[in-house]
Scaffold this motif. Structure first.
Motif, mmCIF file in Angstrom:
data_model
loop_
_atom_site.group_PDB
_atom_site.id
_atom_site.type_symbol
_atom_site.label_atom_id
_atom_site.label_comp_id
_atom_site.label_asym_id
_atom_site.label_seq_id
_atom_site.Cartn_x
_atom_site.Cartn_y
_atom_site.Cartn_z
ATOM 1 N N THR A 131 59.560 4.580 40.014
ATOM 2 C CA THR A 131 60.504 3.874 39.139
ATOM 3 C C THR A 131 61.662 4.806 38.801
ATOM 4 N N GLN A 132 62.768 4.228 38.384
ATOM 5 C CA GLN A 132 63.893 5.045 37.950
ATOM 6 C C GLN A 132 63.543 5.799 36.668
ATOM 7 N N GLU A 133 62.726 5.181 35.845
ATOM 8 C CA GLU A 133 62.250 5.822 34.624
ATOM 9 C C GLU A 133 61.515 7.116 34.963
ATOM 10 N N GLU A 134 60.669 7.055 35.990
ATOM 11 C CA GLU A 134 59.940 8.240 36.429
ATOM 12 C C GLU A 134 60.888 9.280 37.002
ATOM 13 N N GLU A 142 64.023 9.799 36.243
ATOM 14 C CA GLU A 142 64.799 10.423 35.175
ATOM 15 C C GLU A 142 63.926 11.308 34.296
ATOM 16 N N ALA A 143 62.638 10.994 34.224
ATOM 17 C CA ALA A 143 61.730 11.805 33.416
ATOM 18 C C ALA A 143 61.511 13.174 34.030
ATOM 19 N N THR A 179 61.788 0.370 35.521
ATOM 20 C CA THR A 179 60.720 0.803 34.618
ATOM 21 C C THR A 179 59.359 0.381 35.159
#
Length: 322
Positions: A163-166, A168-169, A194
């Motif tokens: 995911t993009q969330e991952e 960016e994390a 997400t």
């Protein structure tokens, strides 16, 4: 500044079944002559098939959940915009190309092969709805640009963020090439921002599975055998009503005289036997089963698709305003 015009690039290890849905289905050639007894006892019920001579206007149970060709085009163009934005961060000019449109937004015009007499007489097996394209996805690019676009060649597929969330994390700075390159980043931003997102290919996979089941259904294999016999009476030995060009030896000249003559008989045989109507009824029955079994997930998928399309349209509108 490097310039590229290579169209949408989909990240490695990502199975993206949304694109060209009609081609996905029509490309599943080959049929089986029978199914075992156990399978036959579980065949979905089918009423009296409607008489159908034009498959482009058919409506299916899955249709409210799957994407139209126009919506696929919107998403593809939006991914191009995201890729361009990412490439720009690293000093590269990425020239995007609009995905060509077709007149058959439902993607069903040739689901069961050629079915329109007027097109057969005028174009043979050639498809007038597929526009020519000047997109060159095989264009050679400088190594530095390819790394930014796709990531290094030796990247471990298991290291790609889901995911993009991952992504960016991971805490990487904006001037660091994304894992999997800009093509991966554009995919994640659009399709998997997400956790909890349903796979973008979910509905299309159900649709494909229903189509494949219909191909081995005895009601369809029986009608295909009759179509084969009808073509045989005209002097043609051909197996598949969806993709007969290779058997006919006209793949290199689908609009020539030989192809046109065969195409006209092909459509006549389908109309005589109501092949499209029978196959449509059987496939629709399998689709209805898929909808009934997955209605909750499909409803959520539908909601996510609407949100994704709104985001895609905003990206395209912003691109136009620049």
């Amino acid at each position: 500044m490097a310039v590229a015009n290579i169209g949408t690039v989909y990240p490695r290890s990502v199975g993206f079944l949304v694109l060209a849905t009609g081609l996905l289905l029509a490309g599943c050639s080959g049929s089986e002559d029978s199914v075992d007894g156990a399978a036959s006892s579980r065949l979905p019920e089918v009423g009296t098939p409607p008489q159908v001579t034009r498959s482009a206007d058919l409506k299916y149970p899955m249709q409210s959940y799957t994407l139209t060709d126009g919506e696929v085009r919107t998403l593809s163009n939006a991914q191009e915009v995201l890729t361009q934005q990412c490439m720009r961060r690293f000093g590269f000019t990425y020239e995007i190309s609009d995905t060509p449109s077709t007149d058959n937004e439902s993607g069903t015009a040739r689901r069961y092969g050629l079915s329109e007499a007027a097109n057969a007489e005028r174009y043979g097996y050639a498809n007038p709805e597929v526009p020519p394209t000047d997109r060159n996805d095989d264009r050679e690019l400088e190594p530095a640009m390819l790394v930014v676009l796709n990531g290094p060649d030796d990247i471990d597929p298991n290291s790609l963020p889901e995911t993009q969330e991952e992504a960016e994390a991971g805490g990487k700075k904006g001037d660091t090439v994304p894992v999997g390159g800009c093509s991966r980043e554009s995919y994640l931003k659009l399709y998997a921002p997400t956790k909890g997102m349903i796979d973008v290919s979910f509905a299309q996979t159900l649709e494909r599975d229903a189509y494949m089941k219909s191909r081995t259904d005895p009601r369809v294999t029986e009608i295909i055998k009759k179509w084969q016999a009808c073509m045989g009476d005209g002097g043609y030995s051909v197996n598949d009503p969806v993709s007969p060009l290779e058997d006919l030896g006209v793949a290199d000249d689908p609009s020539g005289d030989v192809a046109t003559k065969a195409a006209v008989l092909d459509v006549q045989c389908k109309e005589k036997l109501n092949l499209v109507g029978v196959w449509f009824s059987v496939e629709s029955a399998y689709q209805k089963l898929a909808v009934d079994e997955n209605v909750e997930t499909l409803t959520k998928y539908q909601e996510q698709s609407r949100d994704r399309l709104r985001y895609a349209n905003s990206l395209i509108s912003g691109q136009s305003a620049e």
